[in-house]
Design a protein around this motif. Structure first.
Motif, PDB file in Angstrom:
ATOM      1  N   LEU A 146      30.360  53.471  45.941  1.00 23.04           N
ATOM      2  CA  LEU A 146      28.919  53.717  45.880  1.00 23.04           C
ATOM      3  C   LEU A 146      28.094  52.432  45.837  1.00 23.04           C
ATOM      4  CD1 LEU A 146      28.892  56.744  43.415  1.00 23.04           C
ATOM      5  CD2 LEU A 146      28.435  56.775  45.876  1.00 23.04           C
ATOM      6  N   GLY A 147      28.753  51.281  45.973  1.00 28.77           N
ATOM      7  CA  GLY A 147      27.992  50.057  46.150  1.00 28.77           C
ATOM      8  C   GLY A 147      28.150  48.978  45.103  1.00 28.77           C
ATOM      9  N   TYR A 148      28.920  49.227  44.031  1.00 26.31           N
ATOM     10  CA  TYR A 148      29.113  48.165  43.042  1.00 26.31           C
ATOM     11  C   TYR A 148      30.042  47.102  43.613  1.00 26.31           C
ATOM     12  CZ  TYR A 148      30.438  45.567  38.903  1.00 26.31           C
ATOM     13  OH  TYR A 148      30.668  44.544  38.010  1.00 26.31           O
ATOM     14  N   GLU A 149      29.589  45.856  43.610  1.00 27.68           N
ATOM     15  CA  GLU A 149      30.353  44.775  44.223  1.00 27.68           C
ATOM     16  C   GLU A 149      30.807  43.711  43.231  1.00 27.68           C
ATOM     17  OE1 GLU A 149      27.728  43.301  47.226  1.00 27.68           O
ATOM     18  OE2 GLU A 149      28.138  44.961  48.608  1.00 27.68           O
ATOM     19  N   GLY A 150      30.487  43.893  41.942  1.00 32.29           N
ATOM     20  CA  GLY A 150      30.793  42.866  40.953  1.00 32.29           C
ATOM     21  C   GLY A 150      32.225  42.924  40.445  1.00 32.29           C
ATOM     22  N   SER A 151      32.491  42.085  39.463  1.00 32.87           N
ATOM     23  CA  SER A 151      33.817  42.025  38.860  1.00 32.87           C
ATOM     24  C   SER A 151      33.979  43.138  37.819  1.00 32.87           C
ATOM     25  CB  SER A 151      34.045  40.659  38.211  1.00 32.87           C
ATOM     26  OG  SER A 151      33.049  40.409  37.237  1.00 32.87           O
ATOM     27  N   ILE A 152      35.210  43.314  37.368  1.00 41.31           N
ATOM     28  CA  ILE A 152      35.542  44.292  36.340  1.00 41.31           C
ATOM     29  C   ILE A 152      35.975  43.532  35.102  1.00 41.31           C
ATOM     30  CG2 ILE A 152      36.948  46.282  35.727  1.00 41.31           C
ATOM     31  CD1 ILE A 152      35.089  46.769  38.123  1.00 41.31           C
ATOM     32  N   GLY A 153      35.208  43.653  34.033  1.00 43.96           N
ATOM     33  CA  GLY A 153      35.520  42.940  32.803  1.00 43.96           C
ATOM     34  C   GLY A 153      36.605  43.644  32.006  1.00 43.96           C
ATOM     35  N   LEU A 154      37.644  42.906  31.651  1.00 43.61           N
ATOM     36  CA  LEU A 154      38.733  43.440  30.831  1.00 43.61           C
ATOM     37  C   LEU A 154      38.384  43.179  29.369  1.00 43.61           C
ATOM     38  CD1 LEU A 154      41.748  42.127  32.939  1.00 43.61           C
ATOM     39  CD2 LEU A 154      40.477  44.284  33.181  1.00 43.61           C
ATOM     40  N   GLU A 155      37.905  44.218  28.693  1.00 47.87           N
ATOM     41  CA  GLU A 155      37.411  44.064  27.327  1.00 47.87           C
ATOM     42  C   GLU A 155      38.109  45.091  26.434  1.00 47.87           C
ATOM     43  OE1 GLU A 155      33.040  43.153  25.490  1.00 47.87           O
ATOM     44  OE2 GLU A 155      33.467  45.243  25.970  1.00 47.87           O
ATOM     45  N   TYR A 156      39.396  44.840  26.199  1.00 48.80           N
ATOM     46  CA  TYR A 156      40.182  45.768  25.412  1.00 48.80           C
ATOM     47  C   TYR A 156      41.044  44.999  24.416  1.00 48.80           C
ATOM     48  CZ  TYR A 156      43.544  44.479  29.093  1.00 48.80           C
ATOM     49  OH  TYR A 156      44.339  43.785  29.974  1.00 48.80           O
ATOM     50  N   LYS A 157      41.688  45.739  23.508  1.00 48.20           N
ATOM     51  CA  LYS A 157      42.527  45.133  22.483  1.00 48.20           C
ATOM     52  C   LYS A 157      43.996  45.339  22.834  1.00 48.20           C
ATOM     53  CE  LYS A 157      39.098  46.194  18.892  1.00 48.20           C
ATOM     54  NZ  LYS A 157      38.837  46.934  17.625  1.00 48.20           N
ATOM     55  N   GLU A 158      44.718  44.244  22.939  1.00 53.52           N
ATOM     56  CA  GLU A 158      46.141  44.315  23.287  1.00 53.52           C
ATOM     57  C   GLU A 158      46.779  42.974  22.958  1.00 53.52           C
ATOM     58  OE1 GLU A 158      49.439  46.516  24.792  1.00 53.52           O
ATOM     59  OE2 GLU A 158      47.369  47.179  24.533  1.00 53.52           O
TER      60      GLU A 158
END
Length: 266
Positions: free
Chosen positions: A238-250
């Motif tokens: 649908l048009g999102y072109e940015g990065s994907i932030g990995l914001e989790y606990k591991e």
């Protein structure tokens, strides 16, 4: 897929300034951070050390939070906090300076909790004014201010996507700001009961950033029940072109096992 590692929540077994290099060693070229200093206006030496840790590691800083106060103590931003409004304003030039030098374009401004003794109307008025000021400063380096719904903070008023979008509309109506967008953290939206799929359908092309964690537990993708892969793919379509932030606990040892499996899968 372009992922960016949030080094404020991941790789925490390491000192903060060693985490960009660890992210690079794990195969990632981009990192993001919450505010990495104790004050809104750190010393030049502190700023230089932070910037050098990123450039020396050979990674790109893709996201940085404005000072959000004492996060472990429960603070969730200074934007709408009347008594700390000046502190937020003092932080703006520091954030813009780091962003300009490192080529970072996305800056998350946590809105702030409701404060006892302050009316919601007063806080929202100050919040809109501060966001407009931040957006004007960030526009000078070609950047975008992000506004994020958050879970796990009972006094934080922006819980669903529409809550943040309403604030964004107000800021745009009251100022010339056009560079303020929604930070769509799929974990926070899901935990707060938002219809994430519907938010994506309506707003994906306007997302300023996406962050992910699985639920329950805010763990790595695949440890819970959220259809993160499907949501990301639909956002892209649908048009999102940015990065994907990995914001989790591991833990560091297994932090990116899911990504390794993804890369080798057919």
């Amino acid at each position: 897929m372009t992922y960016t590692v949030n080094c404020s929540i991941l790789l925490t077994e390491l000192p903060l300034l060693e985490r960009p290099a660890a992210a690079k060693a794990a195969g990632f070229d981009a990192v993001e951070f919450w505010w990495p200093f104790e004050t809104s206006v750190p010393t030049d030496v502190e700023v230089a050390r932070f910037e050098n840790a990123i450039t020396d590691a050979g990674v790109q800083l893709t996201g940085l939070n404005f000072n959000a106060g004492d996060m472990p103590g429960g603070d969730r931003g200074l934007v709408s906090w009347p008594a700390r409004s000046t502190e937020f304003q003092d932080n703006i030039d520091v954030v813009a300076g780091i962003g300009g030098r490192l080529g970072c374009k996305a800056f998350n401004a946590l809105y702030g909790n409701r404060i006892d003794g302050e009316t919601a109307e007063q806080q929202d008025a100050i919040g809109a004014e501060n966001l407009a000021t931040a957006a004007a400063a960030i526009a000078r380096i070609g950047g975008t201010v992000l506004l994020e719904p958050v879970s796990g903070a009972p006094k934080y008023p922006l819980r669903k996507a529409q809550d943040a979008l309403d604030v964004i509309v107000r800021v745009k109506q009251e100022s010339d700001a056009e560079n303020i967008k929604l930070l769509a953290d799929f974990y926070h939206l899901a935990v707060n009961g938002d219809d994430v799929a519907a938010v994506i359908e309506k707003h994906a092309k306007d997302f300023g950033h996406i962050q992910i964690a699985d639920n329950p537990g805010r763990g790595a993708p695949g440890t819970g029940q959220l259809p993160l892969g499907r949501w990301i793919a639909r956002s892209r379509a649908l048009g999102y072109e940015g990065s994907i932030g990995l914001e989790y606990k591991e833990p560091s040892e297994t932090a990116f096992s899911w990504a390794t499996r993804q890369r080798v899968s057919p």
